[in-house]
Design a protein around this motif. Structure first.
Motif, mmCIF file in Angstrom:
data_model
loop_
_atom_site.group_PDB
_atom_site.id
_atom_site.type_symbol
_atom_site.label_atom_id
_atom_site.label_comp_id
_atom_site.label_asym_id
_atom_site.label_seq_id
_atom_site.Cartn_x
_atom_site.Cartn_y
_atom_site.Cartn_z
ATOM 1 N N TYR A 74 0.813 -1.219 0.000
ATOM 2 C CA TYR A 74 0.000 0.000 0.000
ATOM 3 C C TYR A 74 0.841 1.261 0.000
ATOM 4 C CZ TYR A 74 -3.279 -3.622 1.077
ATOM 5 O OH TYR A 74 -4.003 -4.778 1.030
ATOM 6 N N ASP A 75 2.012 1.190 0.625
ATOM 7 C CA ASP A 75 2.966 2.286 0.569
ATOM 8 C C ASP A 75 4.050 1.911 -0.435
ATOM 9 O OD1 ASP A 75 1.936 4.090 2.575
ATOM 10 O OD2 ASP A 75 2.515 2.588 4.051
ATOM 11 N N SER A 76 4.506 2.892 -1.186
ATOM 12 C CA SER A 76 5.519 2.656 -2.213
ATOM 13 C C SER A 76 6.836 2.197 -1.588
ATOM 14 C CB SER A 76 5.748 3.936 -3.010
ATOM 15 O OG SER A 76 6.845 3.781 -3.871
ATOM 16 N N TYR A 77 7.515 1.291 -2.256
ATOM 17 C CA TYR A 77 8.818 0.807 -1.796
ATOM 18 C C TYR A 77 9.916 1.830 -2.075
ATOM 19 C CZ TYR A 77 12.237 -2.684 -0.437
ATOM 20 O OH TYR A 77 13.227 -3.356 0.221
ATOM 21 N N ASP A 78 9.599 2.862 -2.840
ATOM 22 C CA ASP A 78 10.579 3.917 -3.148
ATOM 23 C C ASP A 78 11.136 4.554 -1.880
ATOM 24 O OD1 ASP A 78 10.195 3.420 -5.804
ATOM 25 O OD2 ASP A 78 8.921 5.171 -6.159
ATOM 26 N N ALA A 79 10.329 4.638 -0.816
ATOM 27 C CA ALA A 79 10.797 5.222 0.444
ATOM 28 C C ALA A 79 11.924 4.385 1.045
ATOM 29 C CB ALA A 79 9.637 5.349 1.430
ATOM 30 N N VAL A 80 11.841 3.077 0.923
ATOM 31 C CA VAL A 80 12.888 2.189 1.438
ATOM 32 C C VAL A 80 14.170 2.381 0.628
ATOM 33 C CG1 VAL A 80 13.542 -0.211 1.821
ATOM 34 C CG2 VAL A 80 11.197 0.512 2.259
ATOM 35 N N ILE A 109 19.143 -0.889 -4.824
ATOM 36 C CA ILE A 109 19.782 -0.843 -3.512
ATOM 37 C C ILE A 109 21.244 -1.275 -3.570
ATOM 38 C CG2 ILE A 109 19.727 -1.855 -1.199
ATOM 39 C CD1 ILE A 109 16.662 -1.995 -1.519
ATOM 40 N N VAL A 110 21.525 -2.352 -4.270
ATOM 41 C CA VAL A 110 22.877 -2.910 -4.294
ATOM 42 C C VAL A 110 23.917 -1.898 -4.801
ATOM 43 C CG1 VAL A 110 24.331 -4.745 -5.246
ATOM 44 C CG2 VAL A 110 22.036 -5.283 -4.412
ATOM 45 N N PRO A 111 23.681 -1.153 -5.877
ATOM 46 C CA PRO A 111 24.684 -0.169 -6.308
ATOM 47 C C PRO A 111 24.992 0.885 -5.240
ATOM 48 C CG PRO A 111 23.108 -0.542 -8.073
ATOM 49 C CD PRO A 111 22.580 -1.248 -6.854
ATOM 50 N N SER A 112 23.981 1.287 -4.462
ATOM 51 C CA SER A 112 24.222 2.257 -3.384
ATOM 52 C C SER A 112 25.165 1.694 -2.346
ATOM 53 C CB SER A 112 22.899 2.634 -2.697
ATOM 54 O OG SER A 112 22.062 3.303 -3.577
ATOM 55 N N LEU A 113 24.964 0.426 -2.010
ATOM 56 C CA LEU A 113 25.833 -0.202 -1.011
ATOM 57 C C LEU A 113 27.257 -0.372 -1.540
ATOM 58 C CD1 LEU A 113 23.364 -2.897 0.353
ATOM 59 C CD2 LEU A 113 23.948 -0.685 1.365
ATOM 60 N N ILE A 114 27.378 -0.731 -2.809
ATOM 61 C CA ILE A 114 28.712 -0.885 -3.418
ATOM 62 C C ILE A 114 29.433 0.456 -3.449
ATOM 63 C CG2 ILE A 114 29.921 -1.399 -5.577
ATOM 64 C CD1 ILE A 114 27.771 -3.620 -6.029
#
Length: 135
Positions: A74-80, A109-114
């Motif tokens: 119901y809430d967008s995953y974009d916030a995560v 997400i993975v590129p941000s962590l890298i």
């Protein structure tokens, strides 16, 4: 059981199709797309976007003021994704550790962590294996 269902749904015998084994309904989706009865279809759904309070410049300021509950889908995953990207860029966040249950080659997400790994401790574990890289 068949007779009870026929009775409850008021079906004639010609409307019941016995099969040997489980019914796989993947092909049934074709019929829902082809029907000209919009009243029988699900209405289009768009998840709600997270909005920061007027006093906040970023998600971390909002989190310092109050908890934020996200209810997916119901809430967008974009916030995560935004939260993880912000944590990866923020110099005040010394480490980032994630547990991945599902991801793919198009993960945001993975590129941000890298990218954060040279500056901070970053660990990510998933069902398909583990990634560990330390700055």
């Amino acid at each position: 059981m068949i007779e009870r269902l026929r009775s409850v749904f008021e079906l004639d015998s010609w409307q019941v199709f016995p099969v040997n084994g489980p019914v796989i309904c993947r092909g049934c989706l074709m019929y829902t797309r082809q029907t000209r009865r919009p009243d029988l279809k699900y209405r289009p759904f768009a998840p709600r976007e997270l909005r920061l309070t007027a006093k906040s410049r970023n998600l971390f300021e909002d989190l310092r003021r109050h908890d934020i509950l996200l209810h997916h889908p119901y809430d967008s995953y974009d916030a995560v994704v935004s939260f993880i990207e912000s944590a990866a860029e923020d110099e005040h966040v010394p480490r980032s550790s994630k547990r991945f249950y599902r991801t793919n080659e198009h993960s945001l997400i993975v590129p941000s962590l890298i990218d954060a790994a040279p500056r901070k401790e970053v660990t990510g574990r998933g069902v398909e294996g583990a990634i560990r890289r330390r700055a």
